[in-house]
Write a protein that holds these residues in place. Sequence first.
Motif, PDB file in Angstrom:
ATOM      1  N   SER A 136       0.828  -1.198   0.000  1.00  0.00           N
ATOM      2  CA  SER A 136       0.000   0.000   0.000  1.00  0.00           C
ATOM      3  C   SER A 136       0.864   1.250   0.000  1.00  0.00           C
ATOM      4  N   TYR A 137       0.264   2.342  -0.422  1.00  0.00           N
ATOM      5  CA  TYR A 137       0.831   3.663  -0.208  1.00  0.00           C
ATOM      6  C   TYR A 137       0.135   4.284   1.008  1.00  0.00           C
ATOM      7  N   TYR A 138       0.768   5.320   1.551  1.00  0.00           N
ATOM      8  CA  TYR A 138       0.115   6.149   2.564  1.00  0.00           C
ATOM      9  C   TYR A 138      -0.114   7.493   1.895  1.00  0.00           C
ATOM     10  N   VAL A 139      -1.353   7.816   1.610  1.00  0.00           N
ATOM     11  CA  VAL A 139      -1.696   8.995   0.823  1.00  0.00           C
ATOM     12  C   VAL A 139      -2.214  10.089   1.759  1.00  0.00           C
ATOM     13  N   HIS A 140      -1.432  11.143   1.914  1.00  0.00           N
ATOM     14  CA  HIS A 140      -1.818  12.280   2.737  1.00  0.00           C
ATOM     15  C   HIS A 140      -2.517  13.296   1.837  1.00  0.00           C
ATOM     16  N   VAL A 141      -3.811  13.474   2.037  1.00  0.00           N
ATOM     17  CA  VAL A 141      -4.602  14.286   1.119  1.00  0.00           C
ATOM     18  C   VAL A 141      -4.887  15.667   1.708  1.00  0.00           C
ATOM     19  N   PHE A 142      -4.948  16.666   0.811  1.00  0.00           N
ATOM     20  CA  PHE A 142      -5.122  18.069   1.186  1.00  0.00           C
ATOM     21  C   PHE A 142      -6.255  18.688   0.373  1.00  0.00           C
ATOM     22  N   ARG A 143      -7.033  19.521   1.030  1.00  0.00           N
ATOM     23  CA  ARG A 143      -8.086  20.252   0.327  1.00  0.00           C
ATOM     24  C   ARG A 143      -7.560  21.517  -0.341  1.00  0.00           C
ATOM     25  N   LYS A 144      -6.443  22.031   0.147  1.00  0.00           N
ATOM     26  CA  LYS A 144      -5.800  23.195  -0.459  1.00  0.00           C
ATOM     27  C   LYS A 144      -4.465  22.748  -1.042  1.00  0.00           C
ATOM     28  N   ALA A 145      -4.320  22.901  -2.349  1.00  0.00           N
ATOM     29  CA  ALA A 145      -3.133  22.400  -3.028  1.00  0.00           C
ATOM     30  C   ALA A 145      -1.850  23.019  -2.483  1.00  0.00           C
ATOM     31  N   ASN A 146      -1.915  24.282  -2.087  1.00  0.00           N
ATOM     32  CA  ASN A 146      -0.713  24.959  -1.602  1.00  0.00           C
ATOM     33  C   ASN A 146      -0.211  24.401  -0.270  1.00  0.00           C
ATOM     34  N   ASP A 147      -1.063  23.655   0.433  1.00  0.00           N
ATOM     35  CA  ASP A 147      -0.643  23.069   1.710  1.00  0.00           C
ATOM     36  C   ASP A 147       0.185  21.801   1.520  1.00  0.00           C
ATOM     37  N   ALA A 148       0.167  21.253   0.336  1.00  0.00           N
ATOM     38  CA  ALA A 148       0.894  20.012   0.051  1.00  0.00           C
ATOM     39  C   ALA A 148       2.258  20.334  -0.535  1.00  0.00           C
ATOM     40  N   HIS A 149       3.269  20.320   0.306  1.00  0.00           N
ATOM     41  CA  HIS A 149       4.616  20.615  -0.179  1.00  0.00           C
ATOM     42  C   HIS A 149       5.618  19.655   0.454  1.00  0.00           C
ATOM     43  N   LEU A 150       6.764  19.532  -0.190  1.00  0.00           N
ATOM     44  CA  LEU A 150       7.745  18.516   0.188  1.00  0.00           C
ATOM     45  C   LEU A 150       8.885  19.057   1.050  1.00  0.00           C
ATOM     46  N   ASP A 151       8.775  20.313   1.500  1.00  0.00           N
ATOM     47  CA  ASP A 151       9.859  20.875   2.295  1.00  0.00           C
ATOM     48  C   ASP A 151       9.546  20.947   3.785  1.00  0.00           C
ATOM     49  N   SER A 152       8.461  20.295   4.220  1.00  0.00           N
ATOM     50  CA  SER A 152       8.112  20.280   5.644  1.00  0.00           C
ATOM     51  C   SER A 152       9.068  19.365   6.401  1.00  0.00           C
ATOM     52  N   LEU A 153       9.174  19.581   7.709  1.00  0.00           N
ATOM     53  CA  LEU A 153      10.091  18.790   8.524  1.00  0.00           C
ATOM     54  C   LEU A 153       9.715  17.312   8.519  1.00  0.00           C
ATOM     55  N   ASP A 154       8.415  17.003   8.589  1.00  0.00           N
ATOM     56  CA  ASP A 154       8.020  15.589   8.615  1.00  0.00           C
ATOM     57  C   ASP A 154       8.427  14.880   7.325  1.00  0.00           C
ATOM     58  N   THR A 155       8.282  15.558   6.195  1.00  0.00           N
ATOM     59  CA  THR A 155       8.697  14.957   4.930  1.00  0.00           C
ATOM     60  C   THR A 155      10.211  14.820   4.867  1.00  0.00           C
ATOM     61  N   GLU A 160      15.013  11.559   4.551  1.00  0.00           N
ATOM     62  CA  GLU A 160      16.349  11.283   5.075  1.00  0.00           C
ATOM     63  C   GLU A 160      16.487   9.823   5.504  1.00  0.00           C
ATOM     64  N   ALA A 161      15.373   9.223   5.904  1.00  0.00           N
ATOM     65  CA  ALA A 161      15.382   7.810   6.308  1.00  0.00           C
ATOM     66  C   ALA A 161      15.278   6.865   5.114  1.00  0.00           C
ATOM     67  N   GLY A 162      15.053   7.427   3.927  1.00  0.00           N
ATOM     68  CA  GLY A 162      15.012   6.605   2.721  1.00  0.00           C
ATOM     69  C   GLY A 162      13.659   6.436   2.076  1.00  0.00           C
ATOM     70  N   ALA A 163      12.655   7.159   2.546  1.00  0.00           N
ATOM     71  CA  ALA A 163      11.308   7.006   1.993  1.00  0.00           C
ATOM     72  C   ALA A 163      11.225   7.547   0.568  1.00  0.00           C
ATOM     73  N   ASN A 164      10.417   6.871  -0.235  1.00  0.00           N
ATOM     74  CA  ASN A 164      10.116   7.308  -1.594  1.00  0.00           C
ATOM     75  C   ASN A 164       8.816   8.104  -1.539  1.00  0.00           C
ATOM     76  N   ILE A 165       8.912   9.412  -1.700  1.00  0.00           N
ATOM     77  CA  ILE A 165       7.771  10.314  -1.511  1.00  0.00           C
ATOM     78  C   ILE A 165       7.552  11.145  -2.766  1.00  0.00           C
ATOM     79  N   GLU A 166       6.281  11.333  -3.109  1.00  0.00           N
ATOM     80  CA  GLU A 166       5.937  12.077  -4.314  1.00  0.00           C
ATOM     81  C   GLU A 166       4.738  12.979  -4.039  1.00  0.00           C
ATOM     82  N   ARG A 167       4.761  14.170  -4.604  1.00  0.00           N
ATOM     83  CA  ARG A 167       3.594  15.057  -4.551  1.00  0.00           C
ATOM     84  C   ARG A 167       2.804  14.908  -5.845  1.00  0.00           C
ATOM     85  N   ILE A 168       1.489  14.771  -5.724  1.00  0.00           N
ATOM     86  CA  ILE A 168       0.644  14.655  -6.908  1.00  0.00           C
ATOM     87  C   ILE A 168      -0.502  15.664  -6.837  1.00  0.00           C
ATOM     88  N   GLY A 169      -1.032  16.020  -7.985  1.00  0.00           N
ATOM     89  CA  GLY A 169      -2.152  16.948  -8.062  1.00  0.00           C
ATOM     90  C   GLY A 169      -3.493  16.230  -8.085  1.00  0.00           C
TER      91      GLY A 169
END
Length: 412
Positions: A136-155, A160-169
């Motif tokens: 499975s994937y873990y899909v974190h969904v957002f109602r505002k597109a601008n809130d979905a970004h890859l520079d947050s600390l959690d991402t 850094e631990a090796g996760a394969n992460i992608e942002r999609i529209g």
Amino acid sequence: MQADVTILGAGIIGICSALSLTERGVKVHLVDRDFPGQATSFGNAGVISPWSIVPQSMPGLWKKIPAWILAPDGPISIKPSYVPKLAGWGLRFLANGRTDRVRAASTAMEMLNRDCVTLFRRYLAGTGQEDLIRDSYYVHVFRKANDAHLDSLDTQLRKEAGANIERIGSDELKALEPDLSRDYQAAIVIKDQARALSPGRIGKTLTEKFLQQGGTFRKTTIHAIHPAEGGGWTYITDDGANHASKLVLSMGVWSAKLLKPLGLHVPLQSERGYHVSFKKPGITLNNSILDVDMKFVASSMEDGLRVAGTAEFAGLDAPINEKRLASLVKLAGRLSSDLRTSDFTTWSGQRPSFPDSLPCIGEVKNLPNLITAFGHSHYGLMMAPKTGQIVADIATRRNTNTDLSAFRIERF
């Protein structure tokens, strides 16, 4: 059977510890007031992710908490009369939101989580129930597109631990999860993990394997523990006094009460969680879905569509809050206009949470042959297999050169 190790608490942590020990030829006795894996471990959202390495307390979280508490359908609820009892824990929780502490906790969490999918599949091997875990994937969904970004600390921590992460529209999200509402405008997709189709049945299956390997289980309530004369431990149950050569304490939030008479006072908080399972939802989710704004997780399981979330602080003995369940039903309706919400079951259970989001794992100093394995907060399912192996290492005196200092009960 005279057990070599007795485990108090038959949640998924206790089950994996028991199974890890019997695989090494150790005689194990498991004790709980409930049937194995059918209490708190039964009700989780089913996420099995090596990348769930983000502590609950994060920088800036304190700014969001007041609005969450005041919102009727917010992700946090605090009973007003419980505020004085929660205050000390809450301050310690917020103090752990400093970036340096977050990074240290994340490193410790990664050690417990990194092999969770592989280890669960190994535990299930040969049971005939291997399909209870699905890629499975873990899909974190957002109602505002601008809130979905890859520079947050959690991402950053995950990458850094090796996760394969992608942002999609929104279009890519619709292709990935056709039944989700178009209100979700973007998503962060965390790949290479799994989900449980029935957490309760996983617990039942692994318990059966444990019993087949010679382990034993007794259903009874545990009231107290204390050192036994001549060595080992005495634990008091409805059946009277019982002796254990080695004792593993894995009773979740109830562990703290048993430790108090021994002079151990730990900041373990009871954090009630809820879930709602829609029996005939009319929609199917292909992955685990996290609504980031409202902090609830949805996943298609054997018993329907499960929606789990909310953190309620009201005390261990507080009655179930029907308003929280009603809120979950309401929030679930926002996943999709096609979701059928008329037929559902509900559940509530207690998460054992420490302010640093880390469990207590290890032999207690000055109390030989007492091993702790509790306090896994929101991460119990995925941390269980590795915790079980660590407990087995400690109980059998196997030196694995693993640094367990972050999990020592003495840190408090």
